[in-house]
Design an enzyme around this catalytic site. Structure first.
Site, short mmCIF file in Angstrom:
data_model
loop_
_atom_site.label_atom_id
_atom_site.label_comp_id
_atom_site.label_asym_id
_atom_site.label_seq_id
_atom_site.Cartn_x
_atom_site.Cartn_y
_atom_site.Cartn_z
N HIS A 1 -54.27 -52.92 -12.76
CA HIS A 1 -53.47 -52.64 -11.56
C HIS A 1 -53.96 -53.48 -10.36
O HIS A 1 -55.14 -53.78 -10.24
CB HIS A 1 -53.62 -51.16 -11.23
CG HIS A 1 -52.67 -50.65 -10.20
ND1 HIS A 1 -53.03 -50.45 -8.89
CD2 HIS A 1 -51.37 -50.30 -10.29
CE1 HIS A 1 -52.00 -49.97 -8.21
NE2 HIS A 1 -50.96 -49.87 -9.04
N SER B 1 -49.94 -49.64 -16.80
CA SER B 1 -48.82 -49.07 -16.05
C SER B 1 -47.49 -49.77 -16.29
O SER B 1 -46.44 -49.15 -16.21
CB SER B 1 -49.14 -49.09 -14.56
OG SER B 1 -49.48 -50.39 -14.14
N LYS C 1 -49.05 -39.28 -10.43
CA LYS C 1 -48.26 -39.58 -11.63
C LYS C 1 -48.00 -38.24 -12.35
O LYS C 1 -47.27 -37.43 -11.81
CB LYS C 1 -49.01 -40.59 -12.50
CG LYS C 1 -49.33 -41.91 -11.81
CD LYS C 1 -48.88 -42.89 -11.27
CE LYS C 1 -48.81 -43.98 -10.41
NZ LYS C 1 -49.94 -44.85 -10.21
N HIS D 1 -52.31 -43.28 -15.61
CA HIS D 1 -51.14 -42.94 -16.43
C HIS D 1 -51.48 -42.17 -17.71
O HIS D 1 -50.59 -41.84 -18.48
CB HIS D 1 -50.36 -44.21 -16.79
CG HIS D 1 -49.83 -44.91 -15.58
ND1 HIS D 1 -48.63 -44.58 -14.99
CD2 HIS D 1 -50.36 -45.89 -14.82
CE1 HIS D 1 -48.44 -45.34 -13.93
NE2 HIS D 1 -49.48 -46.14 -13.80
N GLU E 1 -57.88 -49.96 -17.98
CA GLU E 1 -57.03 -48.80 -17.73
C GLU E 1 -56.89 -47.96 -18.99
O GLU E 1 -57.01 -48.47 -20.10
CB GLU E 1 -55.65 -49.26 -17.25
CG GLU E 1 -55.73 -49.96 -15.91
CD GLU E 1 -54.36 -50.22 -15.28
OE1 GLU E 1 -53.36 -49.64 -15.73
OE2 GLU E 1 -54.34 -51.00 -14.33
N ASP F 1 -59.63 -46.49 -15.16
CA ASP F 1 -58.57 -46.03 -14.26
C ASP F 1 -57.54 -45.38 -15.17
O ASP F 1 -56.85 -46.07 -15.92
CB ASP F 1 -57.98 -47.22 -13.49
CG ASP F 1 -56.80 -46.83 -12.60
OD1 ASP F 1 -56.15 -45.81 -12.88
OD2 ASP F 1 -56.51 -47.58 -11.64
N ASN G 1 -42.82 -41.62 -12.10
CA ASN G 1 -44.04 -41.44 -12.90
C ASN G 1 -44.38 -39.96 -13.05
O ASN G 1 -45.51 -39.60 -13.33
CB ASN G 1 -45.22 -42.15 -12.25
CG ASN G 1 -44.97 -43.63 -12.07
OD1 ASN G 1 -44.52 -44.30 -12.99
ND2 ASN G 1 -45.23 -44.14 -10.88
C1 LIG Z 1 -50.48 -45.90 -9.31
C2 LIG Z 1 -51.76 -46.53 -9.70
C3 LIG Z 1 -52.82 -46.64 -8.79
C4 LIG Z 1 -52.66 -46.32 -7.34
O1 LIG Z 1 -52.61 -44.95 -7.15
P1 LIG Z 1 -51.87 -44.38 -5.84
O2 LIG Z 1 -52.37 -42.99 -5.75
O3 LIG Z 1 -50.42 -44.47 -6.13
O4 LIG Z 1 -52.30 -45.22 -4.69
C5 LIG Z 1 -54.02 -47.14 -9.25
N1 LIG Z 1 -54.17 -47.53 -10.53
C6 LIG Z 1 -53.16 -47.47 -11.42
C7 LIG Z 1 -53.38 -47.93 -12.81
C8 LIG Z 1 -51.92 -46.98 -11.02
O5 LIG Z 1 -50.91 -46.95 -11.87
#
Ligand SMILES: *Cc1c(COP(=O)(O)O)cnc(C)c1O
Length: 378
Positions: free
Chosen positions: A129, A172, A232, A200, A168, A197, A43
């Site tokens: 997620h 992801s 990421k 990405h 999101e 969130d 990522n």
């Molecule tokens: C990767 C991810 C997370 C978790 O983040 P980490 O720092 O890897 O624990 C949370 N939400 C989404 C959408 C993700 O892709």
């Protein structure tokens, strides 16, 4: 304890997960099994995990502060390097205040469980997620899932002023964008809170890489809670939540994953700070990545497989059946290409896929090699 039965179930379904013996991930390359592969499974969308600026920042902070924060933030863990990072993030994203977390998973748990009570509802996109869905289910609120990016489905479930809508920025496992103009409108109409969130989208989309809201021309103030991760496109690890001063003060007191967790190691905070500074002026990297995405999509357009509609670095090829997906990933490995084979329960049953991710670290020739290997393998 019945865990070995659960494990046997997964084994029977061909869904057991095992760690691959990776020796080293190095940007566009990955070393494993005494071989070198082109890496299309990470990522690290801008290739920053290998950037000299970040390595140097981590080294300097290790010399100045040591390698550990030695305590949780409210004890003595929160130091000048953390404050500098928070200030840079708030300035970059246009939020009043931010709070740092060791991981996105723990940030989502802390935010959702601290804010929601039994009188709330929590509306989540079906493809959110696992860290969001799990927090919603463990919270005392009533969790309601709406069909992926389906605003009619969300509108039909909304009640006024009773909770939190979560979606999101970039999904992801699918690479498509959340429908943020409509999410913002629906949240404002129903007077509910909204959380993004943007794990990405951050770094990749929008002005100065500010993320998905900026991509849609929406001010950050249109959502009450902005969450993002540093593992990421920022190439490091860790996460933050941004919002009003009042929200951050509340989470600093009631977010258990914040209060009861050792703070980010100073070299990590320093590397993230260097990453943010780099990302803000990384239009060249973003343009290079967009060119690679275009090249890839054109190259696979004629192949007999389903490429999901995505403008982002996440370019999933849906295969369907798990066994076929694994076999395909193995054939690609024989050709020196490493991609993620994603199976249920991470994605819905029947939609196992190759999750191909591109990075600004790749060269056009790498994309051509990937397309050639897909042609041979499919
Ligand atoms: C990767 C991810 C997370 C978790 O983040 P980490 O720092 O890897 O624990 C949370 N939400 C989404 C959408 C993700 O892709």
């Amino acid at each position: 304890m019945l865990f070995n039965l659960s494990l046997a179930d997964r084994e029977a379904a061909g869904l057991t997960r095992r760690l691959a013996a990776i020796d080293k991930v190095a940007g566009r390359l990955l070393h494993a099994n005494e071989q070198t592969y082109l890496n299309f499974a990470g990522n690290d969308y801008l290739g920053l995990s290998q950037a000299p600026e970040l390595r140097l920042a981590a080294e300097q902070a290790a010399r100045e502060y040591g390698v550990g924060a030695v305590a949780s933030p409210l004890v003595v863990g929160h130091q000048a390097i953390h404050r500098a990072l928070e200030a840079e993030l708030a300035d970059w994203l246009g939020v009043e205040a931010v709070l740092l977390f060791s991981s996105g998973f723990s940030a989502n748990q802390a935010i959702i469980k601290a804010l929601l009570t039994k009188d709330h509802q929590c509306w989540q996109d079906k493809l959110n997620h696992a860290s969001l869905q799990e927090a919603g289910l463990l919270s005392p609120a009533r969790m309601r899932r709406f069909a992926h990016n389906d605003m009619a489905s969300l509108a039909a479930r909304l009640t006024p002023q009773a909770g939190l809508i979560i979606s999101e920025g970039v999904f992801s496992m699918d690479g498509d964008l959340g429908n943020w103009p409509e999410l913002v409108a629906l949240a404002e109409q129903s007077r509910n809170w909204l959380m993004i969130d943007d794990a990405h989208g951050l770094g990749v989309l929008g002005h100065q890489g500010r993320g998905t809201l900026s991509h849609f021309g929406l001010a950050t103030s249109r959502v009450q809670i902005m969450m993002g991760t540093f593992g990421k496109a920022l190439g490091v690890g860790g996460a933050f939540v941004g919002g009003s001063r009042a929200l951050i003060d509340y989470l600093q007191n009631y977010g258990r994953g914040y209060v009861y967790s050792t703070h980010l190691p100073p070299p990590q905070a320093a590397a993230i700070l260097a990453a943010v500074r780099l990302v803000r002026r990384a239009d060249d990297k973003r343009a290079h990545l967009a060119g690679l995405v275009e090249r890839f999509r054109q190259g696979v357009a004629s192949l007999p497989c389903e490429l999901l509609p995505s403008i982002t670095a996440i370019q999933p090829l849906v295969i369907g059946e798990e066994g076929r997906t694994l076999a395909l990933a193995a054939r690609l490995q024989e050709r020196g290409i490493w991609v993620g084979a994603i199976r249920p329960p991470t994605v819905p049953t029947g939609s196992a896929r190759l999750r191909i991710t591109l990075s600004a670290a790749h060269r056009p020739g790498d994309i051509d090699a990937l397309i050639g290997a897909l042609q041979d393998s499919l």
